[in-house]
Write a protein that holds these residues in place. Sequence first.
Motif, PDB file in Angstrom:
ATOM      1  N   TYR A   1      -2.402   0.905   5.747  1.00 49.37           N
ATOM      2  CA  TYR A   1      -1.036   0.839   5.226  1.00 49.37           C
ATOM      3  C   TYR A   1      -0.046   1.175   6.331  1.00 49.37           C
ATOM      4  CZ  TYR A   1      -2.443   0.325   0.353  1.00 49.37           C
ATOM      5  OH  TYR A   1      -2.959  -0.144  -0.825  1.00 49.37           O
TER       6      TYR A   1
ATOM      7  N   SER B   1      -3.634  -0.276  -3.318  1.00 48.32           N
ATOM      8  CA  SER B   1      -4.080   0.771  -2.455  1.00 48.32           C
ATOM      9  C   SER B   1      -5.553   0.743  -2.147  1.00 48.32           C
ATOM     10  CB  SER B   1      -3.790   2.102  -3.081  1.00 48.32           C
ATOM     11  OG  SER B   1      -4.594   3.001  -2.689  1.00 48.32           O
TER      12      SER B   1
ATOM     13  N   ASP C   1       4.948  -5.165   1.020  1.00 49.44           N
ATOM     14  CA  ASP C   1       6.129  -4.537   0.436  1.00 49.44           C
ATOM     15  C   ASP C   1       5.986  -3.015   0.452  1.00 49.44           C
ATOM     16  OD1 ASP C   1       8.574  -4.250  -0.888  1.00 49.44           O
ATOM     17  OD2 ASP C   1       7.627  -4.358  -2.859  1.00 49.44           O
ATOM     18  N   PHE C   2       4.803  -2.543   0.075  1.00 43.78           N
ATOM     19  CA  PHE C   2       4.562  -1.103   0.091  1.00 43.78           C
ATOM     20  C   PHE C   2       4.607  -0.552   1.514  1.00 43.78           C
ATOM     21  CE2 PHE C   2       1.901   2.650   0.378  1.00 43.78           C
ATOM     22  CZ  PHE C   2       2.400   3.428  -0.643  1.00 43.78           C
ATOM     23  N   CYS C   3       3.955  -1.241   2.444  1.00 41.23           N
ATOM     24  CA  CYS C   3       3.939  -0.800   3.846  1.00 41.23           C
ATOM     25  C   CYS C   3       5.352  -0.654   4.394  1.00 41.23           C
ATOM     26  CB  CYS C   3       3.165  -1.793   4.712  1.00 41.23           C
ATOM     27  SG  CYS C   3       1.408  -1.933   4.334  1.00 41.23           S
TER      28      CYS C   3
ATOM     29  N   SER D   1       8.076  -0.102   2.661  1.00 44.88           N
ATOM     30  CA  SER D   1       8.921   0.786   1.865  1.00 44.88           C
ATOM     31  C   SER D   1       8.851   2.233   2.339  1.00 44.88           C
ATOM     32  CB  SER D   1       8.518   0.721   0.384  1.00 44.88           C
ATOM     33  OG  SER D   1       8.744  -0.568  -0.144  1.00 44.88           O
ATOM     34  N   TYR D   2       7.848   2.551   3.153  1.00 51.32           N
ATOM     35  CA  TYR D   2       7.647   3.923   3.611  1.00 51.32           C
ATOM     36  C   TYR D   2       7.403   3.957   5.116  1.00 51.32           C
ATOM     37  CZ  TYR D   2       7.059   4.930  -1.345  1.00 51.32           C
ATOM     38  OH  TYR D   2       7.259   5.036  -2.693  1.00 51.32           O
TER      39      TYR D   2
ATOM     40  N   ASP E   1       2.529  -7.805  -2.076  1.00 56.64           N
ATOM     41  CA  ASP E   1       2.677  -6.467  -2.651  1.00 56.64           C
ATOM     42  C   ASP E   1       2.292  -5.387  -1.640  1.00 56.64           C
ATOM     43  OD1 ASP E   1       3.746  -6.853  -5.189  1.00 56.64           O
ATOM     44  OD2 ASP E   1       1.801  -7.327  -6.053  1.00 56.64           O
TER      45      ASP E   1
ATOM     46  N   PRO F   1       0.716   1.802  -4.397  1.00 59.37           N
ATOM     47  CA  PRO F   1       1.795   0.949  -4.886  1.00 59.37           C
ATOM     48  C   PRO F   1       1.988   0.992  -6.386  1.00 59.37           C
ATOM     49  CG  PRO F   1       0.580  -0.172  -3.194  1.00 59.37           C
ATOM     50  CD  PRO F   1      -0.199   1.084  -3.513  1.00 59.37           C
TER      51      PRO F   1
ATOM     52  N   MET G   1       9.263  -2.130  -5.631  1.00 62.30           N
ATOM     53  CA  MET G   1       7.979  -2.816  -5.593  1.00 62.30           C
ATOM     54  C   MET G   1       7.548  -3.246  -6.987  1.00 62.30           C
ATOM     55  SD  MET G   1       6.059   0.024  -3.383  1.00 62.30           S
ATOM     56  CE  MET G   1       4.612  -0.491  -4.282  1.00 62.30           C
TER      57      MET G   1
ATOM     58  N   ALA H   1       3.487   4.335  -7.317  1.00 63.94           N
ATOM     59  CA  ALA H   1       4.898   4.427  -6.962  1.00 63.94           C
ATOM     60  C   ALA H   1       5.754   3.692  -7.976  1.00 63.94           C
ATOM     61  CB  ALA H   1       5.117   3.856  -5.564  1.00 63.94           C
ATOM     62  N   SER H   2       5.324   2.507  -8.392  1.00 65.24           N
ATOM     63  CA  SER H   2       6.092   1.732  -9.355  1.00 65.24           C
ATOM     64  C   SER H   2       6.137   2.427 -10.699  1.00 65.24           C
ATOM     65  CB  SER H   2       5.471   0.341  -9.512  1.00 65.24           C
ATOM     66  OG  SER H   2       5.547  -0.370  -8.314  1.00 65.24           O
TER      67      SER H   2
END
Length: 228
Positions: free
Chosen positions: A120, A8, A152-154, A156-157, A149, A14, A2, A17-18
């Motif tokens: 999310y 958030s 992308d976060f949604c 990724s998990y 963005d 996000p 990401m 995490a990055s």
Amino acid sequence: MMRAMIVSLVLSMPLMASAFSAGSIPALAPASRAVSHVNLGRVPAPRFGTLSLSSSDGILLKSKNSDKNDLVTSRVPEDPNSKCSCGSNLGYDKCCARFHQTGAAPEDPVDLIRARYSAYAYRLPGYIMRSTSRKSPDWTVNQAAWIEDIVDFCDSYRFKRPGGQVLGLELEECTYSSPEVCYVQFKAKMLGPGYRPVELVERSRVLRENGRWFYEKGTLLEYQGDLV
């Protein structure tokens, strides 16, 4: 991986995490603590009306790798009685749905944090954006990049166990510094690549603006697991 940007839960997850993935912030050892009761008694939670904002479903996003627009589809459960992803143990229709789908404003900061986490989980970038204060470092006029963005976060998990059980979040503390400023500490649970558990402990600052609560920013206190 990401892009490094907070978008958030409530959450500045996000960016966090990055940052951790890049190694720019040292990881803190997970602490063993008893979860404190959520304290809403210092200042009465204000009550107010609804936000005149549209639903977050059906957002068109122009992909950076394509000339066409892609429809951002949600993961809202078909059964409204399904347990809400925030972990309240209530059905979605009795919990966060009213904030996501009708524009109703959370009546206290804890509801805001829960609604952002479940947004999310359900892939609802519109709600994340409209529940973010313009004073937030998250907020940007580049709406398309912001949406991308968040999505992308949604993606990724995962926010449920393989068997379908909700992971949710745990509220640890809620403290008002004034009637317009509140700090909410919570633990957000997710699954990363390979279904490996990820837990983030965040202290979020939320603001009451014109009678409505908005997310401003968060401080990551602890994390456990592999961040994407």
